[in-house]
Design an enzyme around this catalytic site. Structure first.
Site, PDB file in Angstrom:
ATOM      1  N   GLU A 180       0.860  -1.217  -0.120  1.00 41.26           N
ATOM      2  CA  GLU A 180      -0.020  -0.163  -0.105  1.00 41.26           C
ATOM      3  C   GLU A 180       0.998   1.409  -0.169  1.00 41.26           C
ATOM      4  O   GLU A 180       2.178   1.040   0.101  1.00 41.26           O
ATOM      5  CB  GLU A 180      -0.931   0.005   1.391  1.00 41.26           C
ATOM      6  CG  GLU A 180      -2.145  -0.865   1.095  1.00 41.26           C
ATOM      7  CD  GLU A 180      -3.254  -0.070   0.437  1.00 41.26           C
ATOM      8  OE1 GLU A 180      -3.178   1.012  -0.057  1.00 41.26           O
ATOM      9  OE2 GLU A 180      -4.416  -0.780   0.214  1.00 41.26           O
ATOM     10  N   ASN A 193      -6.109   3.678   8.054  1.00 41.11           N
ATOM     11  CA  ASN A 193      -5.758   3.119   6.807  1.00 41.11           C
ATOM     12  C   ASN A 193      -5.201   4.170   5.876  1.00 41.11           C
ATOM     13  O   ASN A 193      -4.182   5.080   6.250  1.00 41.11           O
ATOM     14  CB  ASN A 193      -6.847   2.664   5.918  1.00 41.11           C
ATOM     15  CG  ASN A 193      -6.866   1.638   5.274  1.00 41.11           C
ATOM     16  OD1 ASN A 193      -5.884   0.722   5.092  1.00 41.11           O
ATOM     17  ND2 ASN A 193      -7.803   1.477   4.252  1.00 41.11           N
ATOM     18  N   GLU A 199     -14.806  -4.527   8.601  1.00 40.67           N
ATOM     19  CA  GLU A 199     -15.111  -4.060   7.207  1.00 40.67           C
ATOM     20  C   GLU A 199     -16.615  -4.235   6.982  1.00 40.67           C
ATOM     21  O   GLU A 199     -17.106  -4.260   6.042  1.00 40.67           O
ATOM     22  CB  GLU A 199     -14.496  -4.723   6.242  1.00 40.67           C
ATOM     23  CG  GLU A 199     -12.886  -4.277   6.083  1.00 40.67           C
ATOM     24  CD  GLU A 199     -11.984  -4.482   5.005  1.00 40.67           C
ATOM     25  OE1 GLU A 199     -12.252  -3.730   4.097  1.00 40.67           O
ATOM     26  OE2 GLU A 199     -11.071  -5.207   4.659  1.00 40.67           O
ATOM     27  N   ASP A 253      -9.979   0.548  -4.082  1.00 43.14           N
ATOM     28  CA  ASP A 253      -9.006   0.904  -2.901  1.00 43.14           C
ATOM     29  C   ASP A 253      -8.306   2.071  -3.408  1.00 43.14           C
ATOM     30  O   ASP A 253      -8.929   3.091  -3.191  1.00 43.14           O
ATOM     31  CB  ASP A 253      -8.181  -0.610  -2.984  1.00 43.14           C
ATOM     32  CG  ASP A 253      -7.345  -0.623  -1.899  1.00 43.14           C
ATOM     33  OD1 ASP A 253      -7.095   0.307  -1.037  1.00 43.14           O
ATOM     34  OD2 ASP A 253      -6.874  -1.715  -1.457  1.00 43.14           O
TER      35      ASP A 253
HETATM   36  C1  BGC Z   1      -6.939  -2.306   3.303  1.00 44.51           C
HETATM   37  C2  BGC Z   1      -7.358  -3.650   3.540  1.00 44.51           C
HETATM   38  C3  BGC Z   1      -8.801  -4.061   3.086  1.00 44.51           C
HETATM   39  C4  BGC Z   1      -8.940  -3.385   1.536  1.00 44.51           C
HETATM   40  C5  BGC Z   1     -10.335  -3.504   0.936  1.00 44.51           C
HETATM   41  C6  BGC Z   1      -7.222  -1.881   2.099  1.00 44.51           C
HETATM   42  O1  BGC Z   1      -6.785  -0.589   1.815  1.00 44.51           O
HETATM   43  O2  BGC Z   1      -5.654  -1.945   3.935  1.00 44.51           O
HETATM   44  O3  BGC Z   1      -7.450  -4.106   5.004  1.00 44.51           O
HETATM   45  O4  BGC Z   1      -9.273  -5.247   3.232  1.00 44.51           O
HETATM   46  O5  BGC Z   1      -8.290  -2.015   1.513  1.00 44.51           O
HETATM   47  O6  BGC Z   1     -11.297  -2.964   1.747  1.00 44.51           O
HETATM   48 CA    CA Z   2      -5.961   1.005   0.671  1.00 46.57          CA
END
Ligand code: BGC
Ligand code: CA
Length: 284
Positions: A20, A100, A119, A194
């Site tokens: 990421e 995040n 989530e 994402d």
């Molecule tokens: C998060 C994950 C998540 C994914 C989809 C990512 O940015 O770090 O943990 O499962 O997005 O929602």
């Molecule tokens: Ca992400």
């Protein structure tokens, strides 16, 4: 227009479980492994690789003049020469939520969000840090994810992954205030938005978790291009290289081993016909 590509990859031995937060500082690309608790950085030819272990799962890491600003589950931290200092404590239960994705806006204010580990519960939020401190700008978020601004800084694009929705907001470039929230793009079932980034033409590139693709949208939300990639979980994107016309795409390993690919966890390099902006370092 959809096309499948065989992307190049960043020539390093590093593979992330959950890659990421790619960031190009003009010379080097940094990226993180959320599950592997690492920040990596190297040149595009793979040289000068350095890796830093984080004390907990990072949600984002952005270079500063002397280190990194990093979102950890319990808040925002600054690391300089291996010394960690928490500069803001998150008002959530770090056993149930973590920070995040994070990004700077065109003025260098730091924006970041939280997510619930399950989530599904909408208890997370979006935050903005500027010289006066951290402001909670949005509630009711489930998984705060991609952030990106139009070239003039007047529109914010923002994704909440489990809702399969990318929103557009009017963004006041002077104050950072948001208004006029509206859905910008909604993904089909099974694909989740994402990370995202906006190019110099104002088009929005969104990595589709579980979707194995990057989708480029026109500013009116129309799908312009679909780039199918060999991995099922592309996670985030950054413009890299001398002219910033290449997209560096971080990736994650799939849950379902049947969907595994040898490039899972690599950083993909995808040449494009456009380019992206230099993102400012965080100001405070
Ligand atoms: C998060 C994950 C998540 C994914 C989809 C990512 O940015 O770090 O943990 O499962 O997005 O929602
Ligand atoms: Ca992400």
């Amino acid at each position: 227009m959809a096309h499948t590509i065989s992307p190049g990859t960043l020539p390093v031995g590093v593979r992330t479980r959950l890659g990421e937060s790619p960031w190009w500082d003009g010379d080097r690309l940094s990226w993180i492994d959320i599950l592997g608790h690492r920040i990596h950085r190297c040149r595009l030819d793979g040289s000068e690789l350095e890796s830093l272990t984080t004390p907990a799962a990072p949600g984002f890491a952005i270079p500063t003049a002397d280190g990194f600003v990093v979102g950890l589950p319990d808040g925002v931290h600054r690391v300089v020469d291996g010394a960690w200092r928490r500069t803001w404590q998150a008002p959530h239960d770090a056993a149930r939520l973590r920070l995040n994705d994070g990004k700077t806006d065109p003025s260098g204010r730091l924006w970041f969000g939280s997510m619930t580990y399950d989530e599904t519960t909408p208890d997370a939020a979006l935050y903005r840090e500027d010289a006066s401190g951290v402001t909670r700008v949005l509630d009711g978020v489930t998984t705060s994810n991609g952030l990106g601004w139009s070239p003039a800084g007047t529109t914010l694009y923002y994704s909440d992954s489990p809702l399969r929705t990318t929103w557009a907001f009017d963004h006041d470039p002077v104050t950072g205030d948001l208004s006029h929230r509206r859905p910008f793009a909604i993904d089909p079932p099974g694909q989740f938005p994402d990370g995202l980034t906006v190019d110099a033409d104002g088009y929005v590139w969104s990595a589709k978790w579980q979707g194995g693709r990057i989708v480029r949208y026109a500013p009116d939300g129309r799908i312009d291009t679909v780039v199918e990639v060999p991995v099922v979980r592309p996670t985030s994107l950054a413009w890299v290289g001398p002219d910033r016309s290449t997209l560096a795409v971080t990736t994650a390993a799939p849950q379902d081993a049947n969907l595994a690919h040898e490039l899972d966890g690599a950083v993909l390099l995808i040449p494009t016909a456009t380019s992206g902006p230099v993102l400012p370092l965080p100001t405070p």
